[in-house]
Enzyme design. Sequence first.
Site, PDB file in Angstrom:
ATOM      1  N   SER A 682       0.676  -0.903   0.149  1.00 12.28           N
ATOM      2  CA  SER A 682       0.418  -0.131   0.068  1.00 12.28           C
ATOM      3  C   SER A 682       0.967   1.093  -0.118  1.00 12.28           C
ATOM      4  O   SER A 682       0.254   2.383   0.033  1.00 12.28           O
ATOM      5  CB  SER A 682      -0.784   0.185   0.871  1.00 12.28           C
ATOM      6  OG  SER A 682       0.014   0.231   2.629  1.00 12.28           O
ATOM      7  N   LYS A 725      -6.821   3.262   8.726  1.00 10.64           N
ATOM      8  CA  LYS A 725      -5.416   4.241   7.996  1.00 10.64           C
ATOM      9  C   LYS A 725      -6.028   5.692   7.927  1.00 10.64           C
ATOM     10  O   LYS A 725      -5.461   6.778   8.538  1.00 10.64           O
ATOM     11  CB  LYS A 725      -5.509   3.529   6.727  1.00 10.64           C
ATOM     12  CG  LYS A 725      -4.517   3.019   6.213  1.00 10.64           C
ATOM     13  CD  LYS A 725      -3.913   2.250   5.207  1.00 10.64           C
ATOM     14  CE  LYS A 725      -3.415   0.805   4.937  1.00 10.64           C
ATOM     15  NZ  LYS A 725      -3.494   1.005   3.856  1.00 10.64           N
TER      16      LYS A 725
END
Length: 797
Positions: A682, A725
Amino acid sequence: MSEVSRTEEMPDTLPLIPLRDLILFPNLVVPLFVGRERSINALEEAMREGHLVALVTQVKAETQEPGHEDLYEIGCVASIMQELKLPDGTAKALVEGQHRFRILEWLHDDPYFRVRVEIIEEEVRTDVEIEALMRALIRDFERASELGKPIPQEVLMAASTIEEPGRLADFVAFHLNLKVEEKQQILEALDPKDRLEKTAKFLRKELEILELGSKIQDRVKDQMTKTQREYFLREQLKAIQQELGQFDEVQAEVEEYKEKIAEAAMPEAVQEKAIKEVGRLEKMPPQSAETGVIRTYLDWLIGLPWNTESEEKLDLIAAQQILDEDHYGLEKVKERILEYLAVHKLTDKMRGPILCFVGPPGVGKTSIGKSIARALGREFIRMSLGGVRDEAEIRGHRRTYVGALPGRIIQSVSQVGTNNPVFMMDEIDKVGADFRGDPTSALLEVLDPEQNNSFQDHYLEAPFDLSNVMFITTANLLDPIPPALRDRMEVIHFPGYTEDEKLHIARQYLIPKQLTEHGLSPTRLDIGDDAVQEIVRLYTREAGVRNLERTIAMVCRQVARKVVEGKKGKTKVTARTLHKYLGPAKFSYGLAEERDEVGVSTGLVWTEVGGDVIFIEATKMPGKGNLSLTGQLGDVMRESAQAAVSYIRARAADLGIDEDFNEKLDMHIHVPAAAIPKDGPSAGITMATALASVLTGCPVRRDLAMTGEITLRGRVLPIGGLKEKLLAAHRAGITTVLIPKENVRDLDLLPEHVREDMKMIPVETMDEVLSRALVPACGPKIRARKRAATGSDSGKS
């Protein structure tokens, strides 16, 4: 089983079993334990041929594999009355002696001994001398019993009824504690008169020892103190009562067990097994070590709640109130429990759900289990699976092991006394496996609704119904859990708490709890909301609230000390005075960088403790095109960096970078916090942005973070853990986040106020990322290319 009584019916060849420390005489019945392979083969062959086997004693009992010379020549032919194969591969047989025999020839040794035998026919004759020997032998036998020799009364009566001299000698010799060699002498005495004399000789020797022992006992009795005499008299009285049938401890214990078994409401099959064990206990000598094993087993069977369950509370409103009282938020979990109650209210029989709570530490996974039990009116069990490596912890040990016990599941259910508790298995993702077995494989049966209605514990060896138990497991990560086990559970994700949620939790739960634990009251200490907010922002950075609670406890301890030292009045802790109690701030809140930097981009990561913000740094230096990656990066993250470099090289002309930069420059990408291992795809677009920034000289916006996987064509692919996140970005004060377009559906999981405070921009290509991430005033020299005009992909060089 038919008994062979005539020698003419005896075959002349028989399978042979060597005996150790045992002499069998004709017309006597003994149990025989067979363990050696040859002996087991001989026993099976005898059962097939006619239930006859030749038994001969070894000269030395310690010989493991005896040969021809290790066995006596004369033995006894026995009829096998009963055979029982045991679970460990051995066998038990009940045999009756028939005739003496002599070995004439060894036919073969494998797979068992087989011999040709000569049956020794006994001459039956009686005269005055033999009659006198028989009477003297019976008289001495009875005298031995009177002197304390443990001879049952029925044995004495049987001896007095025997009329054949040889048979009487065999019977008495069998019940004397003679050495194997002495009994073999009697077996080999083929003349009945000779046999009587030998037996009488050994019996007289035994009588002399008993008489001497009786004299010594009499002398000791005279020297006993008053206490010892009273003890002796009590034991004698107990023995007399037992003889008279007035008192029998064993029988009383057996009756008590039978009553308890009837009251335990066991399933029929289990009850039959328990009654069978009671029968074994009744027949077994009290001093046998096996009696303790049987008692322990029966106590476990009786103590289990076979048909005992807690009365459930099916009031949805009351259950909702209890769950809200104990925990703030966690709406998905609460909804699932209320759904279960609603369905259970409509149907009489419903299997307990099997839930798996997954989330970072400190978000309330374990504590809500207790609240669920309280809301349902059930007992609560918590079992930590962290570090468990032995399958027997789950299934228990078999009873053949010394000190064996049931597994922890059966033990826990027995302790709470109901068969429908809320059973929480903590840290299921940290279960290990080694040479002792794999506990996760044992959990497959426990956590499968189709199988756990007949859970088999190795110790109980009887099915126990776990279908009424509500199993809840907890984990920080799903990946370590085997797919087969994960498939059996309903996974509920626990996100990290937002700043507002932590503020509510501190005000409603943590501060009142810590005030009570430190002996304070709201009139003594007031921690303002602004102080709690500062603690959340500057002193703790976590997904849960454990550190928040510890920090509040630190403030309470210091105030409690001042109160004890004599401080009067109320102490008010605010954001301005907080540093006096906690010292300087441990973290910074808001933008990590004071200004836009070249070669520094902000990324988002997801760890087992929740989401976090990282800063990826890139730099260039003269060289030959080498790429250095530092910061303990995993293989996947290194490959993402390689893909980012390849994309930049392919788009060098469009970005205004010299196309041969790879031949003149070395690149270095570093992810700070080098002591912490990092991995995952990511950070791909974040590393590509940092590289593009350092090569073009354009700074990256400090108020913007990003997450997404990059491809060689510059496509931005979806990632996992987006909610955690974004919550981390919100905690860090970031206002704008670039996310993969395919992750837009995950935004519905975010709290509404987070969506309002932050701007989430979906992107599909690196061109979009760079156009938004790099400072507009110094934007990259990306050539305007219209897809419709050129027909080429915007991510293709």
